[in-house]
Write a protein that holds these residues in place. Structure first.
Motif, PDB file in Angstrom:
ATOM      1  N   MET A 200      -1.647 -28.384  -4.318  1.00 53.51           N
ATOM      2  CA  MET A 200      -0.754 -27.875  -3.273  1.00 53.51           C
ATOM      3  C   MET A 200       0.524 -28.705  -3.248  1.00 53.51           C
ATOM      4  SD  MET A 200      -1.559 -27.448   0.786  1.00 53.51           S
ATOM      5  CE  MET A 200      -0.323 -26.848   1.918  1.00 53.51           C
ATOM      6  N   THR A 201       1.682 -28.054  -3.272  1.00 55.82           N
ATOM      7  CA  THR A 201       2.946 -28.774  -3.297  1.00 55.82           C
ATOM      8  C   THR A 201       3.440 -29.051  -1.886  1.00 55.82           C
ATOM      9  OG1 THR A 201       4.227 -26.734  -3.362  1.00 55.82           O
ATOM     10  CG2 THR A 201       3.590 -27.684  -5.470  1.00 55.82           C
ATOM     11  N   GLN A 202       4.159 -30.135  -1.748  1.00 56.72           N
ATOM     12  CA  GLN A 202       4.766 -30.494  -0.471  1.00 56.72           C
ATOM     13  C   GLN A 202       6.082 -29.751  -0.330  1.00 56.72           C
ATOM     14  OE1 GLN A 202       5.411 -34.724   0.155  1.00 56.72           O
ATOM     15  NE2 GLN A 202       7.372 -34.274   1.137  1.00 56.72           N
ATOM     16  N   ASP A 203       6.191 -28.916   0.726  1.00 56.13           N
ATOM     17  CA  ASP A 203       7.404 -28.147   0.932  1.00 56.13           C
ATOM     18  C   ASP A 203       8.136 -28.557   2.196  1.00 56.13           C
ATOM     19  OD1 ASP A 203       5.866 -25.364  -0.611  1.00 56.13           O
ATOM     20  OD2 ASP A 203       7.638 -26.414  -1.326  1.00 56.13           O
ATOM     21  N   THR A 204       7.778 -29.689   2.751  1.00 50.10           N
ATOM     22  CA  THR A 204       8.474 -30.199   3.933  1.00 50.10           C
ATOM     23  C   THR A 204       8.632 -31.710   3.823  1.00 50.10           C
ATOM     24  OG1 THR A 204       6.398 -30.476   5.160  1.00 50.10           O
ATOM     25  CG2 THR A 204       7.575 -28.388   5.457  1.00 50.10           C
ATOM     26  N   VAL A 205       9.686 -32.216   4.440  1.00 46.08           N
ATOM     27  CA  VAL A 205       9.879 -33.652   4.598  1.00 46.08           C
ATOM     28  C   VAL A 205      10.004 -33.916   6.084  1.00 46.08           C
ATOM     29  CG1 VAL A 205      11.420 -35.601   4.171  1.00 46.08           C
ATOM     30  CG2 VAL A 205      11.004 -33.941   2.358  1.00 46.08           C
ATOM     31  N   THR A 206       9.152 -34.797   6.609  1.00 43.20           N
ATOM     32  CA  THR A 206       9.138 -35.080   8.040  1.00 43.20           C
ATOM     33  C   THR A 206       9.595 -36.510   8.310  1.00 43.20           C
ATOM     34  OG1 THR A 206       6.867 -35.923   8.033  1.00 43.20           O
ATOM     35  CG2 THR A 206       7.154 -33.532   8.263  1.00 43.20           C
ATOM     36  N   ALA A 207       9.849 -36.792   9.582  1.00 43.60           N
ATOM     37  CA  ALA A 207      10.232 -38.147   9.972  1.00 43.60           C
ATOM     38  C   ALA A 207       9.131 -39.137   9.620  1.00 43.60           C
ATOM     39  CB  ALA A 207      10.521 -38.193  11.469  1.00 43.60           C
ATOM     40  N   ARG A 208       7.877 -38.696   9.708  1.00 39.48           N
ATOM     41  CA  ARG A 208       6.752 -39.568   9.356  1.00 39.48           C
ATOM     42  C   ARG A 208       6.804 -39.927   7.869  1.00 39.48           C
ATOM     43  NH1 ARG A 208       0.849 -37.800  11.247  1.00 39.48           N
ATOM     44  NH2 ARG A 208       1.881 -38.268  13.245  1.00 39.48           N
ATOM     45  N   ASP A 209       7.168 -38.951   7.029  1.00 43.33           N
ATOM     46  CA  ASP A 209       7.300 -39.222   5.596  1.00 43.33           C
ATOM     47  C   ASP A 209       8.361 -40.297   5.349  1.00 43.33           C
ATOM     48  OD1 ASP A 209       5.419 -37.264   4.850  1.00 43.33           O
ATOM     49  OD2 ASP A 209       6.954 -35.701   4.943  1.00 43.33           O
ATOM     50  N   LEU A 210       9.472 -40.200   6.057  1.00 44.91           N
ATOM     51  CA  LEU A 210      10.551 -41.169   5.871  1.00 44.91           C
ATOM     52  C   LEU A 210      10.109 -42.561   6.322  1.00 44.91           C
ATOM     53  CD1 LEU A 210      13.704 -39.144   6.986  1.00 44.91           C
ATOM     54  CD2 LEU A 210      12.698 -39.366   4.721  1.00 44.91           C
ATOM     55  N   VAL A 211       9.364 -42.617   7.413  1.00 44.68           N
ATOM     56  CA  VAL A 211       8.882 -43.915   7.910  1.00 44.68           C
ATOM     57  C   VAL A 211       7.962 -44.564   6.878  1.00 44.68           C
ATOM     58  CG1 VAL A 211       7.435 -45.037   9.658  1.00 44.68           C
ATOM     59  CG2 VAL A 211       9.153 -43.359  10.351  1.00 44.68           C
ATOM     60  N   ARG A 212       7.122 -43.725   6.236  1.00 48.30           N
ATOM     61  CA  ARG A 212       6.196 -44.256   5.229  1.00 48.30           C
ATOM     62  C   ARG A 212       6.950 -44.850   4.044  1.00 48.30           C
ATOM     63  NH1 ARG A 212       2.878 -39.062   5.522  1.00 48.30           N
ATOM     64  NH2 ARG A 212       1.280 -39.439   7.100  1.00 48.30           N
TER      65      ARG A 212
ATOM     66  N   ASN B 199      16.929 -34.260 -13.240  1.00 42.70           N
ATOM     67  CA  ASN B 199      16.957 -33.084 -12.367  1.00 42.70           C
ATOM     68  C   ASN B 199      16.125 -31.958 -12.959  1.00 42.70           C
ATOM     69  OD1 ASN B 199      19.361 -33.207 -14.257  1.00 42.70           O
ATOM     70  ND2 ASN B 199      19.429 -31.063 -13.711  1.00 42.70           N
ATOM     71  N   GLY B 200      15.673 -31.072 -12.087  1.00 44.14           N
ATOM     72  CA  GLY B 200      14.945 -29.880 -12.521  1.00 44.14           C
ATOM     73  C   GLY B 200      13.444 -30.027 -12.609  1.00 44.14           C
ATOM     74  N   LEU B 201      12.862 -31.081 -12.003  1.00 47.79           N
ATOM     75  CA  LEU B 201      11.400 -31.212 -12.006  1.00 47.79           C
ATOM     76  C   LEU B 201      10.840 -30.238 -10.973  1.00 47.79           C
ATOM     77  CD1 LEU B 201       8.942 -32.699 -13.129  1.00 47.79           C
ATOM     78  CD2 LEU B 201       9.187 -34.367 -11.288  1.00 47.79           C
ATOM     79  N   ARG B 202      10.103 -29.259 -11.450  1.00 49.49           N
ATOM     80  CA  ARG B 202       9.611 -28.193 -10.581  1.00 49.49           C
ATOM     81  C   ARG B 202       8.507 -28.699  -9.648  1.00 49.49           C
ATOM     82  NH1 ARG B 202      11.357 -22.464 -11.217  1.00 49.49           N
ATOM     83  NH2 ARG B 202      12.995 -22.656 -12.768  1.00 49.49           N
ATOM     84  N   PRO B 203       8.482 -28.218  -8.401  1.00 46.92           N
ATOM     85  CA  PRO B 203       7.390 -28.589  -7.488  1.00 46.92           C
ATOM     86  C   PRO B 203       6.016 -28.294  -8.060  1.00 46.92           C
ATOM     87  CG  PRO B 203       9.168 -27.535  -6.256  1.00 46.92           C
ATOM     88  CD  PRO B 203       9.521 -27.416  -7.720  1.00 46.92           C
ATOM     89  N   SER B 204       5.913 -27.248  -8.894  1.00 44.00           N
ATOM     90  CA  SER B 204       4.611 -26.857  -9.434  1.00 44.00           C
ATOM     91  C   SER B 204       4.020 -27.897 -10.381  1.00 44.00           C
ATOM     92  CB  SER B 204       4.724 -25.508 -10.151  1.00 44.00           C
ATOM     93  OG  SER B 204       5.679 -25.584 -11.201  1.00 44.00           O
ATOM     94  N   ILE B 205       4.837 -28.772 -10.968  1.00 45.10           N
ATOM     95  CA  ILE B 205       4.299 -29.789 -11.881  1.00 45.10           C
ATOM     96  C   ILE B 205       4.609 -31.208 -11.410  1.00 45.10           C
ATOM     97  CG2 ILE B 205       4.469 -28.231 -13.854  1.00 45.10           C
ATOM     98  CD1 ILE B 205       6.864 -29.931 -14.817  1.00 45.10           C
ATOM     99  N   TRP B 206       5.304 -31.356 -10.295  1.00 41.71           N
ATOM    100  CA  TRP B 206       5.756 -32.669  -9.811  1.00 41.71           C
ATOM    101  C   TRP B 206       4.586 -33.631  -9.638  1.00 41.71           C
ATOM    102  CZ3 TRP B 206      10.950 -33.296  -7.400  1.00 41.71           C
ATOM    103  CH2 TRP B 206      11.169 -34.587  -6.916  1.00 41.71           C
ATOM    104  N   HIS B 207       3.603 -33.245  -8.827  1.00 43.54           N
ATOM    105  CA  HIS B 207       2.475 -34.146  -8.537  1.00 43.54           C
ATOM    106  C   HIS B 207       1.646 -34.406  -9.782  1.00 43.54           C
ATOM    107  CE1 HIS B 207      -0.738 -36.113  -6.323  1.00 43.54           C
ATOM    108  NE2 HIS B 207      -1.595 -35.314  -6.953  1.00 43.54           N
ATOM    109  N   GLU B 208       1.415 -33.353 -10.583  1.00 45.62           N
ATOM    110  CA  GLU B 208       0.608 -33.507 -11.799  1.00 45.62           C
ATOM    111  C   GLU B 208       1.249 -34.500 -12.761  1.00 45.62           C
ATOM    112  OE1 GLU B 208      -1.189 -30.862 -15.537  1.00 45.62           O
ATOM    113  OE2 GLU B 208       0.084 -29.906 -14.015  1.00 45.62           O
TER     114      GLU B 208
END
Length: 609
Positions: A1-13, A334-343
């Motif tokens: 599952m890809t991450q499609d949001t960035v939250t304030a909690r993510d930035l704090v981490r 640039n151009g790293l797709r979300p579908s392969i980013w984590h993998e």
């Protein structure tokens, strides 16, 4: 599952990582924010600074060669003195036609020291496109590598120049001590350079940060390639923003670069980052998926430059117990797709993905400063995401003539405001520059650069790349101008009409080129291989259409515009009666007609395009 949001909690981490990089970030801000165009902060002075501070450390690694910063600076000085002796001065330009090797960087550095701009020719170009690109700049000299002399010889007679020795030859060797023999019609540049001293030349009118350092060629939005001037400021911004703030480069770092140095990602971003750390750049002539990790281990690389397609090629290699046995910890590109980013990060153990968004000519850039997943990061430049007409790069305007921003999470056309701080350097052609400027977007008198790209806001000011719109598409890590390919096909004498566009293929990055054409002769007499031979003579491999649809008519609107969106939706399917669809597939010399079986194999990802 890809991450499609960035939250304030993510930035704090991410803050502990930011804290570790804080000294580098603080230093980087100074360079990234540098604004004075007349400041003597240039590519040449950055190299000289490294020669003084890290003179004994390697600057360039290539095959079995290693050049220290002091040696490289001295070599660049010799090139600067040679160009001066050839009558070149600040404001002049030369064209550089070399594949990735140390000589290319030495030429660029030497020219930069005396204010001469280098036009970085795409080494895949040939024929009419290459001639067009060179004559756009009207260079005093063209520096040609032995590896490309055959290609250049085919266009040499069509080059406009008034210099007595316009064609400079560099042997495909270590030209510091092997000069080779220049062919007829060329001057042996290496032999000439060797006769000059290696101390810094005295320059009466030295270059400044606002002067043009390089010309990078881009497909832009329409027509043949355009030349986008890049000032020394762009190197300085890359130095501060990418090298220090994003990557925190150090002298011990080695950045492995297989991307072609005529690309902004390689020349500005990768080399600019290396300059920032007093680090080393390890060059390879061309990318090889099978040799990639061997090179990384050989050079003990800590960083590498990428485009998304490169990462997909690496993932497609067979898994190995050595996948994590390397020194790489970070990557930039640039151009790293979300579908392969984590993998990709997980399989190869990469900690930092400094994904970015920028264009050679643009006034806006994004950087993944906080090391979030699936995002190009954020930008300090003023920008907006606006509604656009489907299938075009044209923004929607309301009844008052103004644009409308899209809501968060919805794709929108990215536009960057043009201000004194965020200037638009544009192209060498005024008409092309004008076409990229949007006026009166939100109020009378404002000006915005139209990127032609669609992105979306995924939270906390972080954007995610969605698609490249309008008259360009991206294939094999390269931008392809549909108009450029159409113009070449028009010159073949084989087509009455031709429409070029990009189509998506399952399991690939970007869009593959496709042309729908009406043949000059009867549709049943059309010879696709004759077209292929012509395209191979006049286009780089990545721009040659993978698919060809031959039809007896192309539908138009009442105002004689092609229904391009409908054509694109049809793609490479073979369902339309009377049409013939061909594909240029790996391992096949020519185009072959598509069948239901082949179509199924392509859609299933069984044919590696």
């Amino acid at each position: 599952m890809t991450q499609d949001t960035v939250t304030a909690r993510d930035l704090v981490r991410s803050l502990p990582g930011i804290a570790r990089r804080f000294p580098s970030i603080a230093k980087g801000l100074y360079y990234y924010a540098a604004k004075a165009p007349h400041k003597p902060l240039t590519l040449g002075t950055l190299i000289e600074r490294n020669a003084r501070a890290f003179g004994h450390r390697p600057a360039i690694l290539y095959e079995d060669r290693s050049l220290t910063w002091r040696e490289f600076d001295g070599w660049a000085n010799q090139f600067a003195r040679y160009l001066t002796a050839e009558g070149l001065k600040k404001g002049d330009a030369i064209a550089v036609f070399l594949e990735n090797r140390p000589e290319l960087l030495a030429v660029v550095a030497g020219a930069a020291k005396i204010g001469v701009a280098c036009a970085m020719l795409n080494t895949s170009q040939k024929g009419k496109v290459l001639t067009h690109s060179i004559n756009l700049i009207q260079p005093k000299l063209v520096v040609v590598g032995e590896e490309l002399a055959g290609t250049f010889d085919e266009v040499r007679g069509a080059i406009d120049t008034d210099h007595p020795r316009p064609f400079q030859f560099l042997a495909d060797a270590n030209t510091l001590n092997e000069f080779g023999d220049a062919p007829d019609g060329y001057t042996n540049m290496a032999a000439g350079v060797s006769a000059h001293r290696s101390d810094a030349p005295a320059v009466s009118n030295p270059p400044t940060m606002g002067d043009t350092a390089v010309y990078l060629f881009t497909s832009g939005t329409t027509g043949l390639p355009k030349a986008a001037p890049g000032s020394h400021r762009k190197f300085v911004k890359a130095y501060g923003g990418f090298g220090l703030m994003s990557l925190a480069m150090e002298p011990e770092d080695v950045l492995y670069c297989t991307l072609p140095l005529y690309h902004g990602t390689a020349l500005l971003v990768c080399w600019g980052s290396v300059l920032a750390g007093g680090s080393s750049i390890a060059l390879r002539r061309k990318f090889s998926a099978s040799e990639f990790w061997k090179d990384v281990r050989y050079y003990r690389a800590t960083t590498f430059g990428y485009v998304g397609e490169l990462c997909r090629y690496l993932l497609n290699q067979p898994r190995s117990e050595k996948d994590r046995h390397h020194t790489l910890t970070k990557m930039i590109g640039n151009g790293l797709r979300p579908s392969i980013w984590h993998e990709f990060k997980s399989r190869f153990g990469i900690d930092t993905v400094a994904e970015l968004y920028a264009s050679s000519e643009g006034n806006i850039g994004f950087s993944n400063f906080f090391n979030m997943n699936n995002t190009v990061g954020f930008s300090t430049a003023p920008y907006k995401l606006v509604e656009f007409h489907d299938g075009t790069r044209d923004p929607v305007r309301d009844e008052k003539g103004f644009m409308k921003e899209v809501p968060k999470g919805r794709p929108g056309l990215l536009i960057g405001e043009i201000t004194k701080v965020w200037s638009f350097e544009g192209y060498t052609q005024k008409e092309a520059t004008e076409k990229s400027i949007l006026r009166d977007a939100f109020k009378k008198g404002d000006e915005w650069f139209n990127t032609g790209d669609v992105l979306k806001n995924i939270g906390c000011g972080h954007l995610q790349f969605v698609d490249r719109m309008g008259d360009t598409f991206r294939w094999k890590g390269e931008n392809v101008s549909t108009n450029e390919v159409e113009n070449i096909i028009d010159g073949s004498g084989l087509a009455e009409e031709a429409i070029v566009y990009g189509v998506e293929i399952p399991g690939t990055n970007g869009k593959a080129g496709m042309v729908t054409l009406v043949p000059q002769a009867d549709i049943n007499e059309f010879d696709p291989d004759r077209l292929l031979s012509y395209l191979q003579e006049n286009l780089p491999p990545y721009a040659i259409p993978v698919f060809v649809r031959v039809t007896d008519a192309i539908e138009k609107t009442g105002t004689f515009k092609y229904r391009k969106v409908d054509i694109q939706k049809l793609g490479y399917s073979i369902e339309k009666p009377g049409d013939q669809v061909y594909a240029h597939l790996p391992g096949c010399e020519g185009y072959i007609q598509l069948t239901e079986k082949l179509l199924g194999q392509i859609d299933a990802g069984e044919i590696g395009l």
